[in-house]
Design a protein around this motif. Structure first.
Motif, PDB file in Angstrom:
ATOM      1  N   GLN A 156      28.925  41.543  22.819  1.00  0.00           N
ATOM      2  CA  GLN A 156      29.838  43.157  22.568  1.00  0.00           C
ATOM      3  C   GLN A 156      30.937  43.263  22.586  1.00  0.00           C
ATOM      4  O   GLN A 156      31.987  44.043  22.513  1.00  0.00           O
ATOM      5  CB  GLN A 156      28.716  43.935  22.589  1.00  0.00           C
ATOM      6  N   SER A 157      31.163  42.827  24.085  1.00  0.00           N
ATOM      7  CA  SER A 157      32.370  42.919  24.627  1.00  0.00           C
ATOM      8  C   SER A 157      33.295  42.312  25.851  1.00  0.00           C
ATOM      9  O   SER A 157      32.467  41.306  25.932  1.00  0.00           O
ATOM     10  CB  SER A 157      32.450  44.522  26.056  1.00  0.00           C
ATOM     11  N   ALA A 158      34.138  41.954  25.291  1.00  0.00           N
ATOM     12  CA  ALA A 158      35.382  40.793  25.519  1.00  0.00           C
ATOM     13  C   ALA A 158      36.089  41.439  26.106  1.00  0.00           C
ATOM     14  O   ALA A 158      37.441  42.494  26.135  1.00  0.00           O
ATOM     15  CB  ALA A 158      35.940  39.949  25.009  1.00  0.00           C
ATOM     16  N   PHE A 159      36.401  40.763  28.186  1.00  0.00           N
ATOM     17  CA  PHE A 159      37.913  41.347  28.772  1.00  0.00           C
ATOM     18  C   PHE A 159      38.194  40.276  28.929  1.00  0.00           C
ATOM     19  O   PHE A 159      37.768  39.201  29.478  1.00  0.00           O
ATOM     20  CB  PHE A 159      37.213  42.129  30.297  1.00  0.00           C
ATOM     21  N   ILE A 160      39.887  39.988  28.814  1.00  0.00           N
ATOM     22  CA  ILE A 160      40.740  38.610  29.670  1.00  0.00           C
ATOM     23  C   ILE A 160      41.885  40.264  30.657  1.00  0.00           C
ATOM     24  O   ILE A 160      42.636  40.657  30.275  1.00  0.00           O
ATOM     25  CB  ILE A 160      41.501  38.167  28.474  1.00  0.00           C
ATOM     26  N   GLY A 161      42.415  39.643  31.671  1.00  0.00           N
ATOM     27  CA  GLY A 161      42.941  40.477  32.712  1.00  0.00           C
ATOM     28  C   GLY A 161      42.474  39.614  33.845  1.00  0.00           C
ATOM     29  O   GLY A 161      41.706  38.976  34.490  1.00  0.00           O
TER      30      GLY A 161
ATOM     31  N   GLY B 149      46.611  46.338  35.496  1.00  0.00           N
ATOM     32  CA  GLY B 149      46.062  46.878  36.278  1.00  0.00           C
ATOM     33  C   GLY B 149      45.248  45.906  36.204  1.00  0.00           C
ATOM     34  O   GLY B 149      44.533  45.318  35.748  1.00  0.00           O
ATOM     35  N   CYS B 150      44.108  46.671  37.532  1.00  0.00           N
ATOM     36  CA  CYS B 150      42.562  46.215  37.409  1.00  0.00           C
ATOM     37  C   CYS B 150      41.941  46.906  35.962  1.00  0.00           C
ATOM     38  O   CYS B 150      41.030  46.165  35.809  1.00  0.00           O
ATOM     39  CB  CYS B 150      41.964  46.251  38.818  1.00  0.00           C
ATOM     40  N   GLY B 151      41.479  47.380  35.458  1.00  0.00           N
ATOM     41  CA  GLY B 151      41.520  47.659  34.279  1.00  0.00           C
ATOM     42  C   GLY B 151      39.836  48.171  34.146  1.00  0.00           C
ATOM     43  O   GLY B 151      39.297  48.614  35.178  1.00  0.00           O
ATOM     44  N   PRO B 152      39.400  47.627  33.301  1.00  0.00           N
ATOM     45  CA  PRO B 152      37.386  47.433  33.491  1.00  0.00           C
ATOM     46  C   PRO B 152      37.229  46.488  34.742  1.00  0.00           C
ATOM     47  O   PRO B 152      35.842  46.377  34.558  1.00  0.00           O
ATOM     48  CB  PRO B 152      37.383  46.894  31.479  1.00  0.00           C
ATOM     49  N   CYS B 153      37.445  45.972  35.051  1.00  0.00           N
ATOM     50  CA  CYS B 153      37.358  44.525  36.376  1.00  0.00           C
ATOM     51  C   CYS B 153      36.426  45.914  37.375  1.00  0.00           C
ATOM     52  O   CYS B 153      35.934  44.895  37.987  1.00  0.00           O
ATOM     53  CB  CYS B 153      37.975  44.075  36.508  1.00  0.00           C
ATOM     54  N   VAL B 154      36.536  47.028  37.401  1.00  0.00           N
ATOM     55  CA  VAL B 154      35.906  47.912  38.950  1.00  0.00           C
ATOM     56  C   VAL B 154      35.138  48.878  38.434  1.00  0.00           C
ATOM     57  O   VAL B 154      34.108  49.022  38.837  1.00  0.00           O
ATOM     58  CB  VAL B 154      36.949  47.981  39.778  1.00  0.00           C
ATOM     59  N   GLY B 155      35.296  49.083  37.101  1.00  0.00           N
ATOM     60  CA  GLY B 155      34.223  50.067  36.577  1.00  0.00           C
ATOM     61  C   GLY B 155      33.940  51.368  36.594  1.00  0.00           C
ATOM     62  O   GLY B 155      33.336  52.314  36.895  1.00  0.00           O
ATOM     63  N   THR B 156      35.596  51.831  37.392  1.00  0.00           N
ATOM     64  CA  THR B 156      36.305  52.956  37.953  1.00  0.00           C
ATOM     65  C   THR B 156      36.287  53.915  36.793  1.00  0.00           C
ATOM     66  O   THR B 156      36.339  55.392  36.632  1.00  0.00           O
ATOM     67  CB  THR B 156      37.016  53.222  38.931  1.00  0.00           C
ATOM     68  N   HIS B 157      37.334  53.346  35.374  1.00  0.00           N
ATOM     69  CA  HIS B 157      37.690  54.131  34.084  1.00  0.00           C
ATOM     70  C   HIS B 157      37.531  54.069  33.109  1.00  0.00           C
ATOM     71  O   HIS B 157      37.036  54.522  32.428  1.00  0.00           O
ATOM     72  CB  HIS B 157      38.512  55.057  34.803  1.00  0.00           C
TER      73      HIS B 157
ATOM     74  N   SER C 125      37.097  37.388  34.539  1.00  0.00           N
ATOM     75  CA  SER C 125      37.953  38.843  36.377  1.00  0.00           C
ATOM     76  C   SER C 125      37.301  37.798  36.868  1.00  0.00           C
ATOM     77  O   SER C 125      36.411  36.434  36.764  1.00  0.00           O
ATOM     78  CB  SER C 125      37.535  39.669  36.283  1.00  0.00           C
ATOM     79  N   ASN C 126      36.630  38.213  38.259  1.00  0.00           N
ATOM     80  CA  ASN C 126      35.447  37.581  39.259  1.00  0.00           C
ATOM     81  C   ASN C 126      34.425  37.611  39.427  1.00  0.00           C
ATOM     82  O   ASN C 126      33.365  37.390  40.733  1.00  0.00           O
ATOM     83  CB  ASN C 126      37.101  37.051  40.406  1.00  0.00           C
ATOM     84  N   ARG C 127      33.513  39.596  39.338  1.00  0.00           N
ATOM     85  CA  ARG C 127      32.351  39.453  39.808  1.00  0.00           C
ATOM     86  C   ARG C 127      31.820  39.889  38.363  1.00  0.00           C
ATOM     87  O   ARG C 127      32.062  40.797  37.739  1.00  0.00           O
ATOM     88  CB  ARG C 127      32.940  40.805  40.779  1.00  0.00           C
ATOM     89  N   ASN C 128      31.055  39.876  38.693  1.00  0.00           N
ATOM     90  CA  ASN C 128      29.545  39.628  37.836  1.00  0.00           C
ATOM     91  C   ASN C 128      28.752  40.844  38.614  1.00  0.00           C
ATOM     92  O   ASN C 128      27.272  40.940  37.530  1.00  0.00           O
ATOM     93  CB  ASN C 128      29.120  38.795  36.777  1.00  0.00           C
ATOM     94  N   PHE C 129      28.783  41.631  39.695  1.00  0.00           N
ATOM     95  CA  PHE C 129      27.023  41.770  40.045  1.00  0.00           C
ATOM     96  C   PHE C 129      26.744  43.493  39.100  1.00  0.00           C
ATOM     97  O   PHE C 129      27.412  43.737  38.452  1.00  0.00           O
ATOM     98  CB  PHE C 129      27.997  42.908  40.989  1.00  0.00           C
ATOM     99  N   ARG C 130      25.536  43.718  39.129  1.00  0.00           N
ATOM    100  CA  ARG C 130      25.340  44.393  38.435  1.00  0.00           C
ATOM    101  C   ARG C 130      25.811  45.755  38.992  1.00  0.00           C
ATOM    102  O   ARG C 130      25.922  45.898  39.960  1.00  0.00           O
ATOM    103  CB  ARG C 130      23.394  44.644  39.253  1.00  0.00           C
ATOM    104  N   GLY C 131      25.851  46.743  37.828  1.00  0.00           N
ATOM    105  CA  GLY C 131      26.776  48.133  38.032  1.00  0.00           C
ATOM    106  C   GLY C 131      28.668  47.794  37.694  1.00  0.00           C
ATOM    107  O   GLY C 131      29.255  48.642  37.950  1.00  0.00           O
TER     108      GLY C 131
END
Ligand code: SF4
Lengths: 177, 416
Positions: free
Chosen positions: B283-288, B349-357, B371-377
């Motif tokens: 449903q969602s795709a992120f490039i960055g 910037g980091c954008g959605p990669c780190v889930g802060t905003h 990106s490089n990490r897919n840990f839960r959350g």
């Protein structure tokens, strides 16, 4: 604050590869308030932990504890929640350094079968962790001298303040066999 | 006995000949922190009694993790960083300039053979330039700001030789995902990884950065990509390992037959060839991100999406790695192609990669990310799933709404 030795506390046991996002999710890290970090500690791993943990308790884990990001908020959140030490079979590199740097003892015990609710006695200088009820003793990996000094100063900030820098340092003396 | 690249660089900075296992205090060439780590670093710096920086020219602060500030709390942390920078005279990259790692390389803050300490776990990215670049926490970074030195344990090295040639539609990201899958999330803990071989020689700087970036997902301390063939705009002396250097392990991989790789939820080392993930709906795709947000990554996405549109029900979000990348993509028409295809461009910037905003997925949603990490959350919702892939695979998934072999969509793209 100096780090106490030995450290005595009740164990909370988790598994392998606990990453920093599970120790403190990234969305809560943007703060300088330690109490806010403590509030969300281990939230996605064990939502009950926050309510159960008491000051001085010891977090016990398997391999590669603290893998993932460089966020110092991870050991800070644990420390702020009252955790007195982390014992793990192995640590991710940055977490290990960060924990020592902020004065949270991170003790590598390559082999253990510690269960939840055990009363542990962690002797940093002897390099041993004792399960008081069963009497079992677990060997800890020897820390480099510089780390023991940092921990004993209560963290890197105090260490540098007390010494006014790293001071003279001998690579030869710190050579591992 | 001969030395690895890490041993050579550290020896030079310690003023003594060191070998793996030694503890050394070294001179550091540069340091950096982000809005995720600088506030605590500034606090620790003050606790150390710090007032002036050891060398303002070698210290950078980057606002990239939560930018523009999503709320007053973050706004105040950003303000704290700006004030510290103007007070101490260090370099500040404000909101929108880009991701810290991209900027350190792009703006010349790090050079081949340097020792660099960054308060971010993907600092080994600068191993693309042959720098011994290590991720640390805030307090270690503060100590560098104060003293210009750090202590470190000289790591053992794992050498990875890559032979062969990548097939079309297969990218440096696929190589590193494959290696993370092979070695595992703790496969090189505390160690340095040297990358060499004919498949490395042909890589661009961007490709080398992608490779070095994800050694963090194997627990490694640093990456050292062979610089003897590094395309560079300035002259430098490459550091090569001695023939008789001692390695913890040497692995050789032939990459000519490599298929595009996918990392499955919820660990970066759960890697499979794309064939076993085909058909997974997204449903969602992120490039960055610092792994794949560079110009050639945007070009790869544009090659898939030119004159086409993302599938209904799919959101494609793009955060260029830096303003320089974004401006170049505006100038050469890439942004127009991707925007016409339905992509949303957000702040560099980091954008959605780190889930802060930004770009936080909903419950049960599936995200495919470069990106490089897919840990839960990781992206802000523990009930969402994240798949990691190359920009080409992400673009192809955005186009079709599911994970597909990019070779198929590229072949259709090529036909009239
Ligand atoms: S893009 Fe992601 S991985 Fe890279 S520095 Fe930013 S948050 Fe970290």
């Amino acid at each position: 604050m100096k780090t106490e030795n030995p450290i005595r506390g009740r164990s909370h046991v988790y598994g392998d590869d606990i990453d920093t996002d599970r120790i403190i999710p990234g969305k809560y890290t943007k703060t300088l308030e330690l109490s806010q970090l403590a509030e969300h500690v281990l939230e996605d791993l064990d939502p009950e932990f926050r309510a159960r943990v008491e000051v001085g308790d010891i977090l016990v884990a398997g391999h590669n504890f603290g893998c993932g990001s460089s966020r110092e908020q991870a050991p800070l959140a644990l420390k702020a929640a009252g955790v007195g030490a982390v014992v793990a079979k192995s640590f991710a590199r940055i977490f290990y350094r960060n924990a020592i740097n902020i004065g949270l003892p991170a003790v590598e015990v390559p082999e253990h079968d510690i269960g939840t609710g055990a009363i542990l006695n962690v002797r940093l200088t002897d390099g041993v962790v004792i399960d008081e009820r069963s009497g079992k003793r677990f060997r800890a990996t020897k820390m480099p001298e510089v780390m023991v000094d940092i921990l004993q100063a209560g963290g890197l900030a105090n260490y540098l303040k007390e010494r006014g820098g790293y001071g003279p340092f001998s690579t030869e003396q710190n050579r591992t066999p | 006995m001969g030395q690895t690249i890490a041993e050579k660089i550290i020896s030079r900075h310690a003023g003594a000949t060191v070998q793996a296992g030694d503890i050394a205090v070294v001179d550091v060439d540069g340091t950096m922190a982000t809005d995720a780590t600088a506030p605590f670093a500034i606090r620790a710096f003050r606790e150390m009694g710090g007032t002036g920086l050891w060398d303002p020219e070698r210290v950078s602060l980057v606002l990239d993790h939560a930018t523009p500030a999503p709320n007053e709390r973050v706004g105040n942390l950003h303000r704290l960083m700006r004030e510290f920078a103007s007070e101490t005279g260090c370099t500040l990259y404000d909101v929108g300039e880009g991701i810290c790692h991209q900027l350190m390389v792009e703006k010349g803050h790090v050079r081949p053979g340097d020792i660099f300490l960054g308060a971010d776990s993907h600092t080994p990215t600068y191993g693309a330039l042959g720098a011994f670049a290590v991720g640390v926490g805030s307090t270690d970074m503060a100590a560098v700001m104060l003293t210009g030195k750090t202590w470190l344990k000289v790591p053992q090295t794992v050498r990875i030789e890559l032979t062969g040639e990548l097939q079309p539609g297969v990218e440096p990201k696929d190589i590193i995902l494959f290696l993370v899958g092979k070695l595992g999330i703790a496969g090189a803990t505390y160690e340095a990884i040297e990358f060499a071989g004919e498949a490395v020689d042909t890589l661009s700087l961007a490709g080398r950065m992608t490779l070095a970036n994800m050694v963090a997902e194997m627990g490694a301390k640093a990456a050292l990509v062979d610089t003897r063939t590094l395309p560079s705009s300035y002259p430098f002396t490459p550091t090569a390992a001695d023939e008789d250097a001692a390695y913890r392990a040497v692995h050789t991989f032939e990459i000519s037959g490599l298929r595009p790789q996918i990392s499955l939820p919820h660990a970066p080392d759960k890697v499979v060839a794309i064939d076993s993930a085909l058909g997974t709906e997204v449903q969602s795709a992120f490039i960055g991100s610092c792994t794949n947000g560079r110009l050639e990554d945007l070009h790869a996405a544009a090659a898939v999406l030119q004159d086409r549109h993302v599938a209904p029900g799919v959101r494609l979000t793009i955060a260029p790695a830096s303003r320089q990348v974004f401006n170049a993509a505006v100038r050469d028409g890439t942004v127009a192609i991707l925007s016409a295809a339905g992509a949303s461009f957000i702040t560099s910037g980091c954008g959605p990669c780190v889930g802060t905003h930004q770009g936080v997925p909903g419950d049960g949603e599936v995200v495919i990310s470069s990106s490089n990490r897919n840990f839960r959350g990781r992206m802000g919702n523990p009930r969402a799933s994240i798949y990691l892939a190359s920009p080409t695979v992400v673009a192809a998934a955005a186009l079709t709404g599911k994970i597909v072999d990019p070779a198929e969509v590229l072949a259709e793209q090529g036909s009239p």
